[in-house]
Design a protein around this motif. Structure first.
Motif, PDB file in Angstrom:
ATOM      1  N   PHE A 150      30.285  69.510  61.081  1.00 33.53           N
ATOM      2  CA  PHE A 150      31.547  68.743  61.627  1.00 33.53           C
ATOM      3  C   PHE A 150      32.307  69.701  62.450  1.00 33.53           C
ATOM      4  O   PHE A 150      33.353  70.178  61.914  1.00 33.53           O
ATOM      5  CB  PHE A 150      32.152  67.982  60.677  1.00 33.53           C
ATOM      6  CG  PHE A 150      31.019  66.872  60.131  1.00 33.53           C
ATOM      7  CD1 PHE A 150      31.110  65.540  60.692  1.00 33.53           C
ATOM      8  CD2 PHE A 150      30.188  67.278  59.138  1.00 33.53           C
ATOM      9  CE1 PHE A 150      30.235  64.692  60.107  1.00 33.53           C
ATOM     10  CE2 PHE A 150      28.975  66.263  58.658  1.00 33.53           C
ATOM     11  CZ  PHE A 150      29.348  64.968  59.071  1.00 33.53           C
ATOM     12  N   TRP A 151      32.169  70.002  63.779  1.00 33.24           N
ATOM     13  CA  TRP A 151      33.023  70.768  64.589  1.00 33.24           C
ATOM     14  C   TRP A 151      34.507  70.773  64.352  1.00 33.24           C
ATOM     15  O   TRP A 151      34.923  71.759  64.120  1.00 33.24           O
ATOM     16  CB  TRP A 151      32.542  70.810  65.923  1.00 33.24           C
ATOM     17  CG  TRP A 151      33.168  71.493  67.062  1.00 33.24           C
ATOM     18  CD1 TRP A 151      33.858  72.718  66.780  1.00 33.24           C
ATOM     19  CD2 TRP A 151      32.878  71.508  68.533  1.00 33.24           C
ATOM     20  NE1 TRP A 151      33.993  73.193  67.992  1.00 33.24           N
ATOM     21  CE2 TRP A 151      33.553  72.694  68.920  1.00 33.24           C
ATOM     22  CE3 TRP A 151      32.323  70.810  69.362  1.00 33.24           C
ATOM     23  CZ2 TRP A 151      33.361  73.009  70.361  1.00 33.24           C
ATOM     24  CZ3 TRP A 151      32.239  70.903  70.573  1.00 33.24           C
ATOM     25  CH2 TRP A 151      32.993  72.105  71.026  1.00 33.24           C
ATOM     26  N   ASN A 152      34.909  69.586  64.614  1.00 31.81           N
ATOM     27  CA  ASN A 152      36.448  69.536  64.341  1.00 31.81           C
ATOM     28  C   ASN A 152      36.970  69.874  62.965  1.00 31.81           C
ATOM     29  O   ASN A 152      38.315  69.955  62.569  1.00 31.81           O
ATOM     30  CB  ASN A 152      37.056  68.022  64.826  1.00 31.81           C
ATOM     31  CG  ASN A 152      36.492  66.964  64.043  1.00 31.81           C
ATOM     32  OD1 ASN A 152      35.609  67.020  63.169  1.00 31.81           O
ATOM     33  ND2 ASN A 152      36.764  65.813  64.673  1.00 31.81           N
ATOM     34  N   GLY A 196      34.101  61.646  67.200  1.00 30.24           N
ATOM     35  CA  GLY A 196      32.697  61.943  67.100  1.00 30.24           C
ATOM     36  C   GLY A 196      32.625  63.265  66.681  1.00 30.24           C
ATOM     37  O   GLY A 196      31.444  64.036  67.141  1.00 30.24           O
ATOM     38  N   GLY A 197      33.416  64.289  65.912  1.00 30.57           N
ATOM     39  CA  GLY A 197      33.178  65.485  65.491  1.00 30.57           C
ATOM     40  C   GLY A 197      33.824  66.538  66.368  1.00 30.57           C
ATOM     41  O   GLY A 197      33.649  67.485  66.236  1.00 30.57           O
ATOM     42  N   VAL A 198      34.054  66.116  67.613  1.00 26.99           N
ATOM     43  CA  VAL A 198      34.585  67.209  68.554  1.00 26.99           C
ATOM     44  C   VAL A 198      36.118  67.409  68.292  1.00 26.99           C
ATOM     45  O   VAL A 198      37.051  66.350  68.044  1.00 26.99           O
ATOM     46  CB  VAL A 198      34.403  66.525  70.025  1.00 26.99           C
ATOM     47  CG1 VAL A 198      34.860  67.799  71.147  1.00 26.99           C
ATOM     48  CG2 VAL A 198      33.030  66.488  70.089  1.00 26.99           C
ATOM     49  N   PRO A 199      36.520  68.833  68.400  1.00 26.01           N
ATOM     50  CA  PRO A 199      38.165  68.768  68.090  1.00 26.01           C
ATOM     51  C   PRO A 199      39.114  68.183  69.134  1.00 26.01           C
ATOM     52  O   PRO A 199      38.604  68.276  70.485  1.00 26.01           O
ATOM     53  CB  PRO A 199      38.147  70.215  68.328  1.00 26.01           C
ATOM     54  CG  PRO A 199      36.765  70.979  68.179  1.00 26.01           C
ATOM     55  CD  PRO A 199      35.937  69.868  68.549  1.00 26.01           C
ATOM     56  N   SER A 249      41.867  74.958  65.627  1.00 22.22           N
ATOM     57  CA  SER A 249      42.417  75.099  66.948  1.00 22.22           C
ATOM     58  C   SER A 249      41.559  76.158  67.597  1.00 22.22           C
ATOM     59  O   SER A 249      40.558  76.732  66.627  1.00 22.22           O
ATOM     60  CB  SER A 249      43.984  75.568  66.616  1.00 22.22           C
ATOM     61  OG  SER A 249      44.013  76.701  65.830  1.00 22.22           O
ATOM     62  N   PRO A 250      41.696  76.421  68.581  1.00 21.06           N
ATOM     63  CA  PRO A 250      40.654  77.392  69.559  1.00 21.06           C
ATOM     64  C   PRO A 250      40.378  78.623  68.653  1.00 21.06           C
ATOM     65  O   PRO A 250      41.453  79.493  68.480  1.00 21.06           O
ATOM     66  CB  PRO A 250      41.210  77.401  71.103  1.00 21.06           C
ATOM     67  CG  PRO A 250      42.185  76.198  71.058  1.00 21.06           C
ATOM     68  CD  PRO A 250      42.718  75.846  69.821  1.00 21.06           C
ATOM     69  N   GLY A 251      39.375  78.944  68.280  1.00 24.62           N
ATOM     70  CA  GLY A 251      38.910  80.061  67.830  1.00 24.62           C
ATOM     71  C   GLY A 251      39.596  80.193  66.200  1.00 24.62           C
ATOM     72  O   GLY A 251      39.538  81.487  65.268  1.00 24.62           O
TER      73      GLY A 251
END
Ligand code: GAL
Length: 843
Positions: free
Chosen positions: A80-82, A128-131, A87-89
């Motif tokens: 689950f990426w998000n 959908g799991g994307v940040p 936040s980026p990195g």
């Protein structure tokens, strides 16, 4: 048992223990047309989706153990990426998001793992799991041949792969991961992405393969997955699926044994007979890896639910329920199915299939391997009629829409429509100690609190403004009403007319809640017209717009917006006033959220008012109570049926959104669910006209013995004195087994010859931990009918049934009662097939 036998038995169990409970270490994983090949052996694999952030680490070992006991070899999870790249990195891999810990628990249980990295996953998970931040990286378009998207997707995939490699988690390194997935169901929408579609799919495959993980990659619903990536099937049925190359095995990544819910919808139920039918058909037709999506659905804690409108519960009617208990009979029926299929493993994987037609909708597949082992599957696809089918000179009764499994081509070990497993009577039992909570209260202001965030003529998009940092966005404006307006003297009310892209809204006029409106899981947009009280002079219109989980799937889903599109008021002397281009003042989120008052270290950031009588039906109210843990050790649910809509936390942990929104009374729930025929999510729905979700899972590990702090934010008004905890308790067990039910439960398959047609069937009952069978409420050997809780005797009934069952079962944790001559009067009603039905109480 003789001493020697006992010793041998002990040694055998000891070695099997080592084999079964040892770390899984798969080694070399390859594949051929028939199956995955692990360390040189073809493998038939039963897999189970359990998503790590949908439960808590304290539950993981138990869930994995229950899956293993249910005959599962592999645990499957998305990543689950998000939940990981906040936040980026800036990464997070703790608590419920401790992926490495989860994989290690699977490994320690001796199971394999399928890692679906995505990183787009759908999954009814927020966005959908994307940040969400990635949508705001300039120039990004998700899931297509787009540079920023590809860079971030590759970075995240590489990060996860490196993490797994570092921990030696891939089978090629001695770990449990036997397969990894790139992307998710892209093939179905690839064309919508035009020129960017296919090149992106090919890039993703190549990017995945270049990660060099030493185990195969899969892509589900990706019809053009290039070699060596295996394309796999997701559906309610995948028996007719064929991979895109004769050299690839037939893999089913998502068999949905139930379905998800949206607030305001019915409760989907997929009958176990149909799930088992679908699985058996898949293996009958040459499948070799099968995964239940979900085996344990769990909970969308906090604001992780996708949307719009996905409920906090992600129970999914899965074989393990949201709270971690085996769902019976589904779990038990599938366990028996898995045993039966496993008995066929060698013949299936090393034999060639011969198809025998037994009728227009009836067929058998026979698999005979070079060692002579033979297994057969007999299917009756007729949706209405049971059939007596003659197969190799023996007659078999095969119910409609069912498959019989014959691991020796002769004896039926299992039929998918004959449910021998017990049914559990599970209840949410109110916890007395939890009632009468003492509440402290903090009121939110209706409208802009503190400084406004910005002012603008016209509307902004809700999601572009909050960037999902909160569900809430205030749109406020004011209007001046001339005292000559006729409605004032007439005592009538003008009409507020609102259009919104979604998802929900509470409209306040001069600080008072006037109307609440929302879209649905099928259409998140909504409009409403409602009379509002306006006074002469200045009036404040404050509209609290809300998201209820962001879109989680569909082409270009990240561009779907939310929030107001038109606001008008009709009924002025000059007609209708359009406020859509007026000056709107905006505030993102709530004061309580901003001050983190739901977190232990933010609690004192506001002045709570202590009250013995908390206000009821009051919108925009925060409630706080200190409480002891509910008694016992069973799973706990927060009963919110008397509340309106909002969010809840325990000790700062996010229980999630609550909303006991009911399904429409016009929805249809069939009085009896017919498992026969193709399943669709609404086919056997339950809970028509009832709240879609009344109880909200609060994991036990979130409680301390005392001094727990429960915080509720109520948006529209409820009855806080009625908030209480319930414990999920198995109160009893039922079973109805017919004489002609095969049972590989009573004795092991090796002993089948001993049965000689005698007592093949048996009824098994087990009570949960720390309880025993305290009474037998019903027992009838004969022709009983009905379902658990309402069994009835038939014309034919052995009067000794109850005393017999009492003798075998009473005060025991579990019992097995064979439908034998020794136990019952089997000569009753000659020629009729008899059954045994029992309902037992556990206590
Ligand atoms: C599939 C998807 C899953 C899940 C499922 C429905 O299409 O791949 O992630 O959303 O549908 O539960």
């Amino acid at each position: 048992m003789a001493m020697v036998e006992r010793k041998l038995c002990f040694l055998f169990s000891f070695f099997s223990f080592l084999l079964l409970s040892g770390f899984s270490s798969a080694g070399n994983v390859t594949y051929d047309r028939r199956s995955l090949i692990i360390n040189g052996q073809r493998k038939l694999l039963m897999s189970a989706s359990i998503h790590y952030p949908r439960s808590v680490p304290g539950m993981w070992p138990g869930l994995v153990a229950t899956a293993k006991e249910g005959g599962i070899d592999v645990i499957e999870t998305y990543v689950f990426w998000n939940g990981h790249e906040l936040s980026p990195g800036n990464y997070y891999f703790d608590g419920r998001f401790d992926l490495v810990k989860f994989v290690k628990i699977v490994q320690e249980a001796g199971l394999y793992l399928i890692l679906r990295i995505g990183p787009f996953v759908a999954a009814e998970w927020n966005f959908g799991g994307v940040p969400v931040w990635l949508h705001y990286v300039p120039g990004t378009v998700f899931r297509t041949d787009n540079e920023p998207w590809k860079i971030h997707m590759k970075n995240f995939t590489t990060l996860i792969v490196s993490m797994m490699k570092q921990e030696k988690m891939f089978a090629s390194q001695g770990g449990p991961i036997i397969l990894a997935q790139a992307k998710n169901e892209y093939g179905d929408i690839e064309r919508v992405y035009g020129e960017g579609g296919k090149p992106y799919a090919m890039w993703a495959a190549q990017m995945a393969v270049s990660q060099d993980i030493g185990v195969p990659w899969i892509m589900c619903q990706q019809y053009d997955a290039p070699d060596p990536v295996i394309n796999t099937c997701n559906s309610f049925y995948c028996d007719q699926f064929t991979p895109n190359s004769v050299n690839k095995p037939k893999i089913w990544t998502e068999n949905w044994p139930g379905w998800f819910k949206t607030f305001g919808s019915r409760d989907p139920h997929r009958p176990p007979e149909d799930v088992a039918f679908a699985v058996a058909r898949f293996f009958q037709k040459g499948g070799s890896v099968h995964n239940y999506y979900m085996y344990h659905g769990g909970t969308n804690f906090g604001r992780t639910a996708g949307g719009p409108f996905i409920t906090t519960s992600y129970d999914y009617d899965a074989p393990i329920d949201e709270y971690g208990l085996a769902r019976l009979p589904k779990w038990g029926h599938l366990k028996e199915l898995h045993k039966a299929i496993k008995l066929c493993e060698h013949a299936l994987l090393y034999g060639e299939s011969t198809l025998v037609s037994l009728g227009p909708l009836q067929e058998a597949n026979i698999y005979r391997d070079p060692s002579g082992a033979c297994a057969a599957f007999i299917a009756n696809m007729d949706e209405e009629n049971d059939k007596i089918l003659k197969f190799q000179n023996i007659s078999y009764h095969v119910p409609a829409w069912s498959v019989s499994i014959l691991p020796d081509c002769k004896n039926v070990a299992f039929n998918t429509a004959k449910v021998g497993s017990q049914t559990a009577i599970v209840k949410m039992v109110p916890d007395k100690d939890g009632a009468n909570l003492q509440w402290d209260v903090f009121m939110e202001k209706a409208g802009i609190w503190g400084e406004a965030d910005f002012v603008k003529d016209g509307f902004v998009d809700h999601i572009n403004t909050t960037k999902d940092s909160t569900d809430y966005l205030w749109y406020t404006t004011s209007l001046y009403v001339d005292e000559n307006e006729e409605f004032l003297s007439k005592g009538s009310r003008p009409i507020l007319i609102v259009d919104s892209k979604g998802h929900a809204l509470h409209a306040f006029v001069n600080g008072e809640l006037q109307v609440t409106a929302s879209g649905t899981g099928l259409d998140s947009t909504f409009k409403f017209e409602s009379p509002i009280p306006l006074k002469a002079g200045k009036n404040e219109i404050a509209l609290l717009s809300m998201t209820v989980g962001l879109q989680n799937a569909g082409p270009f889903y990240e561009w779907v917006g939310a929030g107001l599109t038109s606001v008008k008021i009709a009924g002025f002397n000059n007609g209708t006033l359009d406020l859509s281009s007026s000056r709107w003042i905006y505030k993102i989120g709530l004061e309580g959220e901003h001050l983190n008052i739901f977190k232990p270290n933010g609690l004192n950031n506001v002045k709570w008012v202590s009250t013995s009588k908390p206000p009821s039906n009051q919108p925009l109210t925060w409630y706080k109570a200190v409480l002891d843990a509910p008694s016992g050790n069973e799973p706990v649910g927060l009963d919110m049926i008397h509340m309106g809509k909002g969010q809840a936390w325990l000790n700062g942990e996010p229980i999630g959104r609550y909303w006991p929104r009911s399904s429409s009374i016009h929805d249809e729930c069939p009085p009896k669910c017919n498992y026969r025929g193709k399943f669709m999510p609404n086919k056997c729905s339950r809970g028509c006209g009832e709240p879609t979700q009344r109880w909200y899972h609060v994991p036990r590990s979130w409680f301390r013995p005392s001094g727990n702090i429960l915080v509720i934010f109520e948006e529209k008004g409820g009855e806080p004195t009625k908030i209480s905890f319930s414990r999920r308790l198995a109160k009893g067990a039922c079973g109805l087994v017919s004489e002609d039910y095969p049972s590989i439960n009573v004795e092991s398959w090796d002993n089948i010859s001993k049965f000689n047609g005698e007592a093949k069937a048996a009824l098994q009952l087990t009570c949960p931990e720390n309880t025993v069978i305290s009474s037998i409420r019903f027992a009838s050997f004969g022709t009983p009918s009905g379902t658990c809780g309402s069994y009835q005797k038939g014309k034919c009934h052995d009067p000794n049934s109850i005393s017999m069952v009492n003798k075998v079962c009473l005060n025991k944790k579990g019992c097995t009662i064979a439908l034998s001559k020794q136990n019952f009067n089997t000569d009753l009603c000659p020629g009729m097939s008899k059954a045994l039905a029992v309902e037992a109480a556990c206590g």
